[in-house]
Design an enzyme around this catalytic site. Structure first.
Site, PDB file in Angstrom:
ATOM      1  N   HIS A 438       0.834  -1.203   0.000  1.00 45.46           N
ATOM      2  CA  HIS A 438       0.000   0.000   0.000  1.00 45.46           C
ATOM      3  C   HIS A 438       0.871   1.256   0.000  1.00 45.46           C
ATOM      4  O   HIS A 438       0.706   2.148  -0.846  1.00 45.46           O
ATOM      5  CB  HIS A 438      -0.914  -0.023   1.232  1.00 45.46           C
ATOM      6  CG  HIS A 438      -1.773   1.188   1.368  1.00 45.46           C
ATOM      7  ND1 HIS A 438      -3.092   1.204   0.976  1.00 45.46           N
ATOM      8  CD2 HIS A 438      -1.514   2.433   1.870  1.00 45.46           C
ATOM      9  CE1 HIS A 438      -3.602   2.405   1.207  1.00 45.46           C
ATOM     10  NE2 HIS A 438      -2.664   3.171   1.756  1.00 45.46           N
ATOM     11  N   GLU A 439       1.789   1.329   0.947  1.00 41.19           N
ATOM     12  CA  GLU A 439       2.644   2.518   1.025  1.00 41.19           C
ATOM     13  C   GLU A 439       3.567   2.611  -0.194  1.00 41.19           C
ATOM     14  O   GLU A 439       3.896   3.710  -0.655  1.00 41.19           O
ATOM     15  CB  GLU A 439       3.455   2.502   2.319  1.00 41.19           C
ATOM     16  CG  GLU A 439       2.606   2.479   3.594  1.00 41.19           C
ATOM     17  CD  GLU A 439       1.607   3.614   3.670  1.00 41.19           C
ATOM     18  OE1 GLU A 439       1.840   4.672   3.043  1.00 41.19           O
ATOM     19  OE2 GLU A 439       0.579   3.454   4.356  1.00 41.19           O
ATOM     20  N   HIS A 442       1.817   4.478  -2.830  1.00 45.32           N
ATOM     21  CA  HIS A 442       1.971   5.929  -2.663  1.00 45.32           C
ATOM     22  C   HIS A 442       3.320   6.391  -3.211  1.00 45.32           C
ATOM     23  O   HIS A 442       3.422   7.430  -3.876  1.00 45.32           O
ATOM     24  CB  HIS A 442       1.899   6.291  -1.177  1.00 45.32           C
ATOM     25  CG  HIS A 442       0.518   6.322  -0.606  1.00 45.32           C
ATOM     26  ND1 HIS A 442      -0.510   7.034  -1.180  1.00 45.32           N
ATOM     27  CD2 HIS A 442      -0.006   5.755   0.523  1.00 45.32           C
ATOM     28  CE1 HIS A 442      -1.606   6.894  -0.437  1.00 45.32           C
ATOM     29  NE2 HIS A 442      -1.320   6.129   0.584  1.00 45.32           N
ATOM     30  N   HIS A 445       3.380   6.682  -6.861  1.00 46.41           N
ATOM     31  CA  HIS A 445       2.652   7.890  -7.274  1.00 46.41           C
ATOM     32  C   HIS A 445       3.594   9.098  -7.265  1.00 46.41           C
ATOM     33  O   HIS A 445       3.544   9.952  -8.154  1.00 46.41           O
ATOM     34  CB  HIS A 445       1.476   8.118  -6.319  1.00 46.41           C
ATOM     35  CG  HIS A 445       0.396   8.986  -6.870  1.00 46.41           C
ATOM     36  ND1 HIS A 445      -0.755   9.268  -6.173  1.00 46.41           N
ATOM     37  CD2 HIS A 445       0.269   9.643  -8.052  1.00 46.41           C
ATOM     38  CE1 HIS A 445      -1.533  10.050  -6.894  1.00 46.41           C
ATOM     39  NE2 HIS A 445      -0.936  10.297  -8.037  1.00 46.41           N
TER      40      HIS A 445
END
Length: 639
Positions: A438-439, A442, A445
């Protein structure tokens, strides 16, 4: 060291603003908006470094100056927003936006800058500006105190155990607890903390019901009374937020917070939450009935849920949490994340041990395209420490931009995994492995951002869009192709694939309870007189099961009272709608690594950052707006 650096940064930033205001040329996009993008470069660098250290490597000295730094930054921000000459220049450019040849990104920057100043109080009368400034300063102090209270409460609490108390706990968890005890001078004993990994490990695996209850009560009542009581802070923060929103002409703080979101209004966000609540509640009730049959106890309680859910998963799917940790080690999961990014986007990650971090555990990785073109740097900080905030997060020490030439991003990932002793590889649960992915989503991104203006870079997007790329990335850690690549046995791969078939009702209700309470508190000003009673009433009206606690209690809800999710915690679910629908595209073509889809996702979702409306980014990838049915299917809630 930091305070003088901030003082110099603020002085330089103020001088930059003064030069913009003093420009005798007619206001234009270049001499006003682009000049604003360049203003305060040193202050931005110092701020990013400081908040990285204060969250990941805090100490008494850092905590002592946090209020000073917060006040300094708040006052500077208000001074910029309330500068009438600066606002007049931006307003002039904004008023003539239809007469100027600006591209999509420039128009978006102009509109956001203008509206940001208005929401910062620029258009208020003098007396209201003074009140706005006073509210902002008090809020900054209160939210800082809230976060420090949560950190202190977690640091002060520990559960000291002896060998017979460890029955059921994974070996890796026992080893980490033993190492923690040694560091505290308690050799031969074991120490658990209120870090979420310790809490969920105890609640999932310990056969000692009394210890599970003790852990659950300590975790769910943090800062609810005692020396770090956050109850009064919650109500004062809510009152000030509603007052500030009213000054700006909004009906509530939630209306203010959602103006630049995909949901647009609190009513639309709440409607989604309630549409999911009903099927989730039915599912949770069915799950509880099965767990009660499995447990065979008359007083099934919240501290029993995770333990008996593990029992059901083991019986039904042969999913052994200890075996999962044996195979899903930190090094393997990180390698899987890097490999996934390579297969999807053609990226390479090279370990750079010579680059120092803020702690010996921190590692640096150079990120490049497949052809060797550098993209940026990634730092990883994986292990729990007393000086860290809890949970996991991603941040940026530098963002990508190309206003005055290419600038490569520097991103970092922070987690709180329990460090295995003696240099052995740390085992992760499925949820912890998902957290890493999940991180990492980020971070991708940020690393794959391709924008001109720093205000648009990477994760600087709408709150209910920012979690989309990170939730999207989670799918690949449970993909059979990923697990098989690091020798997970086929039977365990199958079991992991079924792991989410049981427990989605619980997980969804746990999240929705927090999201609904957050949105309701920030939408209804009457909540401020007794926030705790208001929240309890909301959940009782919805039929909240007594055996499930909200994922975040009010007095330790740092996302909302010491973070950027006030009125917007729902955004995780909104982003999951986008994520589930986008991931379904890969299922439709039958290839989780379809190169054409991956490149479209990179180009249309990751690269644009906030340079265009997020709905336009989603539609560019999917060819239409999002459908929530994919979310209900993914969470096993579709009828």
């Amino acid at each position: 060291m930091f305070v003088p650096a901030f003082e110099q940064g603020v002085a330089e930033a103020a001088a930059d603003i003064a030069r913009i205001v003093a420009d005798q040329a007619a206001p234009s996009f270049a001499n006003t908006l682009e000049a604003l993008e360049r203003a305060g470069a040193r202050l931005s660098r110092v701020r990013r470094i400081f908040w990285t250290i204060s969250s990941a490597q805090s100490d008494a000295a850092i905590r002592a100056i946090e209020p000073v730094v917060t006040q300094m930054l708040t006052r500077h921000g208000i001074a910029v927003a309330h500068n009438p000459h600066l606002f007049a220049r931006v307003a002039q450019v904004w008023a003539k936006r239809d007469e100027t040849a600006l591209d999509e990104a420039q128009l978006r920057l102009l509109d956001q800058s203008y509206r940001g100043l208005v929401d910062g109080g620029a258009a208020l009368e003098a007396v209201d500006k003074a009140r706005y400034a006073a509210i902002s300063e008090e809020l900054a102090a209160l939210t800082t105190q809230f976060g420090q209270n949560v950190l202190a409460a977690a640091a002060e609490w520990e559960m000291v155990l002896d060998r017979p108390d460890l029955d059921g706990l994974p070996v890796t968890m026992q080893a980490a607890a033993a190492r923690r005890a040694e560091l505290r001078g308690l050799a031969g004993r074991y120490v658990l903390t209120l870090d979420r990994g310790d809490v969920e490990g105890m609640l999932s695996f310990s056969t000692r019901r009394d210890l599970r209850e003790r852990m659950w009560r300590a975790f769910t009542t943090r800062c609810d009374g005692g020396a770090q009581d956050n109850g009064p802070l919650v109500e004062r923060i809510l009152a000030l937020r509603h007052e500030r929103a009213a000054l700006l002409g909004y009906a509530s703080y939630a209306d203010y917070a959602l103006t630049d979101s995909m949901a647009k209004t609190p009513e639309a966000a709440m409607a989604l939450l309630l549409r999911v609540w009903e099927p989730a509640l039915l599912q949770a009730q069915a799950e509880q009935a099965e767990l009660e049959r499995t447990a065979g106890i008359p007083d099934f309680a919240p501290w029993d849920w995770r333990f008996y859910a593990e029992t059901v998963r083991m019986a039904r799917y042969a999913l052994d949490g200890t075996e999962v940790r044996h195979h899903l080690t930190l090094a393997r999961v990180r390698a899987a994340a890097f490999s996934t990014a390579e297969r999807l986007y053609g990226l390479r990650f090279e370990h750079r041990p010579a680059l120092a971090g803020w702690h010996p555990d921190v590692q640096a990785w150079a990120v490049s395209e497949a052809n060797g073109t550098p993209l940026g740097l990634l730092y990883t900080d994986d292990f729990a420490r007393a000086e860290k905030h809890g949970g996991a997060w991603m941040g940026s020490l530098r963002v990508q931009e190309k206003l005055d030439g290419p600038v490569q991003p520097i991103a970092y990932l922070v987690a709180n995994f329990a460090k295995a002793p003696g240099g052995t590889d740390t085992g992760l649960s499925i949820d912890e492995a998902r957290t890493l992915f999940h991180e990492f989503g980020h971070a991708l991104h940020a690393l794959l951002s391709d924008v001109v203006y720093p205000s648009h870079a990477g994760t600087a997007v709408a709150r209910d869009f920012v979690e989309f790329p990170s939730k999207f990335m989670e799918h690949w850690i449970v993909a059979p192709e990923t697990l098989a690549a690091f020798d997970v046995p086929e039977a365990l791969i199958t079991a992991i694939g079924h792991a989410d078939d049981f427990g989605q009702g619980f997980a969804t209700i746990e999240f929705l309870a927090s999201a609904i309470v957050d949105l309701a508190l920030h939408h209804d000003p009457s909540a401020i007189s007794n926030a705790k009673a208001f929240a309890a009433h909301i959940l009782a009206t919805l039929g909240m099961p007594a055996t499930i606690a909200p994922r975040h209690g009010l007095t330790h809800f740092t996302h909302v009272f010491d973070g950027g999710y006030a009125g917007s915690y729902y955004s995780y679910l909104w982003a999951e709608v986008l994520d589930a629908d986008a991931f379904a595209a890969f299922g439709e073509v039958g290839d989780l690594f379809d190169p054409a889809l991956a490149q479209r996702f990179r180009r249309d979702v990751l690269a644009p950052g906030n340079s265009r409306d997020p709905m336009d980014s989603f539609k560019a990838f999917r060819g239409r707006g999002p459908h929530e049915v994919a979310l209900l299917r993914a969470r096993k809630l579709a009828s």
